[in-house]
Write a protein that holds these residues in place. Structure first.
Motif, PDB file in Angstrom:
ATOM      1  N   LEU A  76       0.830  -1.200   0.000  1.00 15.59           N
ATOM      2  CA  LEU A  76       0.000   0.000   0.000  1.00 15.59           C
ATOM      3  C   LEU A  76       0.867   1.253   0.000  1.00 15.59           C
ATOM      4  O   LEU A  76       0.612   2.192  -0.758  1.00 15.59           O
ATOM      5  CB  LEU A  76      -0.925  -0.005   1.226  1.00 15.59           C
ATOM      6  CG  LEU A  76      -1.805   1.222   1.405  1.00 15.59           C
ATOM      7  CD1 LEU A  76      -2.811   1.310   0.269  1.00 15.59           C
ATOM      8  CD2 LEU A  76      -2.522   1.163   2.738  1.00 15.59           C
ATOM      9  N   ASN A  77       1.903   1.271   0.849  1.00 15.05           N
ATOM     10  CA  ASN A  77       2.812   2.420   0.883  1.00 15.05           C
ATOM     11  C   ASN A  77       3.500   2.618  -0.462  1.00 15.05           C
ATOM     12  O   ASN A  77       3.645   3.751  -0.930  1.00 15.05           O
ATOM     13  CB  ASN A  77       3.861   2.256   1.985  1.00 15.05           C
ATOM     14  CG  ASN A  77       3.273   2.450   3.368  1.00 15.05           C
ATOM     15  OD1 ASN A  77       2.236   3.066   3.520  1.00 15.05           O
ATOM     16  ND2 ASN A  77       3.936   1.915   4.369  1.00 15.05           N
ATOM     17  N   PHE A  78       3.924   1.526  -1.090  1.00 15.06           N
ATOM     18  CA  PHE A  78       4.565   1.617  -2.390  1.00 15.06           C
ATOM     19  C   PHE A  78       3.599   2.186  -3.426  1.00 15.06           C
ATOM     20  O   PHE A  78       3.961   3.077  -4.201  1.00 15.06           O
ATOM     21  CB  PHE A  78       5.064   0.241  -2.835  1.00 15.06           C
ATOM     22  CG  PHE A  78       5.695   0.235  -4.191  1.00 15.06           C
ATOM     23  CD1 PHE A  78       6.963   0.760  -4.378  1.00 15.06           C
ATOM     24  CD2 PHE A  78       5.018  -0.280  -5.279  1.00 15.06           C
ATOM     25  CE1 PHE A  78       7.545   0.771  -5.635  1.00 15.06           C
ATOM     26  CE2 PHE A  78       5.592  -0.270  -6.535  1.00 15.06           C
ATOM     27  CZ  PHE A  78       6.858   0.248  -6.712  1.00 15.06           C
ATOM     28  N   ALA A  79       2.349   1.697  -3.415  1.00 17.00           N
ATOM     29  CA  ALA A  79       1.346   2.189  -4.361  1.00 17.00           C
ATOM     30  C   ALA A  79       1.063   3.670  -4.123  1.00 17.00           C
ATOM     31  O   ALA A  79       0.958   4.453  -5.075  1.00 17.00           O
ATOM     32  CB  ALA A  79       0.062   1.371  -4.228  1.00 17.00           C
ATOM     33  N   GLN A  80       0.961   4.069  -2.862  1.00 18.51           N
ATOM     34  CA  GLN A  80       0.723   5.482  -2.555  1.00 18.51           C
ATOM     35  C   GLN A  80       1.906   6.336  -3.009  1.00 18.51           C
ATOM     36  O   GLN A  80       1.728   7.411  -3.581  1.00 18.51           O
ATOM     37  CB  GLN A  80       0.486   5.669  -1.054  1.00 18.51           C
ATOM     38  CG  GLN A  80      -0.886   5.265  -0.599  1.00 18.51           C
ATOM     39  CD  GLN A  80      -1.081   5.475   0.892  1.00 18.51           C
ATOM     40  OE1 GLN A  80      -0.118   5.563   1.650  1.00 18.51           O
ATOM     41  NE2 GLN A  80      -2.329   5.545   1.319  1.00 18.51           N
ATOM     42  N   GLU A  81       3.113   5.838  -2.772  1.00 18.35           N
ATOM     43  CA  GLU A  81       4.304   6.584  -3.167  1.00 18.35           C
ATOM     44  C   GLU A  81       4.337   6.759  -4.687  1.00 18.35           C
ATOM     45  O   GLU A  81       4.600   7.860  -5.191  1.00 18.35           O
ATOM     46  CB  GLU A  81       5.548   5.830  -2.689  1.00 18.35           C
ATOM     47  CG  GLU A  81       6.846   6.552  -2.977  1.00 18.35           C
ATOM     48  CD  GLU A  81       8.054   5.758  -2.478  1.00 18.35           C
ATOM     49  OE1 GLU A  81       9.161   6.142  -2.873  1.00 18.35           O
ATOM     50  OE2 GLU A  81       7.873   4.780  -1.721  1.00 18.35           O
ATOM     51  N   GLU A  82       4.034   5.686  -5.428  1.00 19.80           N
ATOM     52  CA  GLU A  82       4.006   5.775  -6.893  1.00 19.80           C
ATOM     53  C   GLU A  82       2.924   6.743  -7.359  1.00 19.80           C
ATOM     54  O   GLU A  82       3.138   7.539  -8.278  1.00 19.80           O
ATOM     55  CB  GLU A  82       3.774   4.388  -7.509  1.00 19.80           C
ATOM     56  CG  GLU A  82       4.949   3.457  -7.376  1.00 19.80           C
ATOM     57  CD  GLU A  82       6.188   4.001  -8.067  1.00 19.80           C
ATOM     58  OE1 GLU A  82       6.079   4.427  -9.239  1.00 19.80           O
ATOM     59  OE2 GLU A  82       7.258   4.012  -7.432  1.00 19.80           O
ATOM     60  N   PHE A  83       1.763   6.695  -6.711  1.00 21.39           N
ATOM     61  CA  PHE A  83       0.669   7.598  -7.076  1.00 21.39           C
ATOM     62  C   PHE A  83       1.091   9.053  -6.874  1.00 21.39           C
ATOM     63  O   PHE A  83       0.898   9.900  -7.746  1.00 21.39           O
ATOM     64  CB  PHE A  83      -0.573   7.285  -6.233  1.00 21.39           C
ATOM     65  CG  PHE A  83      -1.670   8.296  -6.380  1.00 21.39           C
ATOM     66  CD1 PHE A  83      -2.451   8.337  -7.521  1.00 21.39           C
ATOM     67  CD2 PHE A  83      -1.907   9.221  -5.376  1.00 21.39           C
ATOM     68  CE1 PHE A  83      -3.466   9.275  -7.655  1.00 21.39           C
ATOM     69  CE2 PHE A  83      -2.908  10.160  -5.502  1.00 21.39           C
ATOM     70  CZ  PHE A  83      -3.698  10.186  -6.648  1.00 21.39           C
ATOM     71  N   TYR A  84       1.698   9.357  -5.718  1.00 15.55           N
ATOM     72  CA  TYR A  84       2.104  10.730  -5.443  1.00 15.55           C
ATOM     73  C   TYR A  84       3.235  11.182  -6.365  1.00 15.55           C
ATOM     74  O   TYR A  84       3.287  12.347  -6.759  1.00 15.55           O
ATOM     75  CB  TYR A  84       2.497  10.909  -3.969  1.00 15.55           C
ATOM     76  CG  TYR A  84       1.300  10.864  -3.053  1.00 15.55           C
ATOM     77  CD1 TYR A  84       0.205  11.691  -3.269  1.00 15.55           C
ATOM     78  CD2 TYR A  84       1.246   9.993  -1.980  1.00 15.55           C
ATOM     79  CE1 TYR A  84      -0.897  11.659  -2.447  1.00 15.55           C
ATOM     80  CE2 TYR A  84       0.143   9.951  -1.143  1.00 15.55           C
ATOM     81  CZ  TYR A  84      -0.926  10.787  -1.382  1.00 15.55           C
ATOM     82  OH  TYR A  84      -2.018  10.754  -0.575  1.00 15.55           O
TER      83      TYR A  84
END
Length: 121
Positions: A76-84
Motif C-alpha cells: 500500500l505504501n509503495f502504491a501510494q508513493e508511486e501515485f504521489y
C-alpha cells in the motif's frame, strides 16, 4: 494382621492424578500393605504442555498474520508513493506548460503594446 486378597479382572479405573488413583484403590480395600499389580495406560499428556503448545501455535499464527499485514502495508505504501510521484510529475508538467503559456501571453501583450505605441507615435 489380617490378609485381604482382591482380584480385579478387566477393571478400568480412570484417574486424573496419583491421589485420585490412591483414593479409588482405597475404595477397593487396597492400602499401603497390599500387593498390587497394575497395568497402566497413559491416555493424556500434561495439560500444561497442551496449553503451551496451543499458545505457541497461536503466537506463530499471530506472527504470520502480522507478516501478511506488514507486506500488504508495504504494498500500500509503495502504491501510494508511486501515485504521489505520478501526481507530482503531472503537476510539474502542467506548471511548466502554464509557465510557457503565461510567458507567451505576456510576450504577446508586450509586443502588442510596443506595436501600438510605435504606431501612435
Amino acid at each position: 494382621m489380617k490378609k485381604v486378597t482382591h482380584r480385579l479382572v478387566e477393571e478400568h479405573i480412570q484417574a486424573n492424578s496419583f491421589n485420585d488413583l490412591k483414593n479409588k484403590l482405597a475404595a477397593f480395600g487396597v492400602n499401603s500393605d497390599s500387593m498390587v499389580n497394575l497395568s497402566v495406560d497413559v491416555s493424556a499428556i500434561n495439560h500444561e504442555t497442551v496449553h503451551y503448545q496451543k499458545t505457541i501455535r497461536r503466537l506463530r499464527r499471530q506472527v504470520r498474520h502480522l507478516k501478511r499485514l506488514i507486506k500488504s502495508k508495504d504494498r500500500l505504501n509503495f502504491a501510494q508513493e508511486e501515485f504521489y510521484k505520478c501526481m507530482l510529475d503531472e503537476c510539474n508538467k502542467r506548471e511548466e506548460a502554464d509557465k510557457k503559456k503565461s510567458t507567451e501571453f505576456f510576450t504577446k501583450c508586450l509586443l502588442n503594446a510596443l506595436y501600438t505605441a510605435q504606431n501612435t507615435v
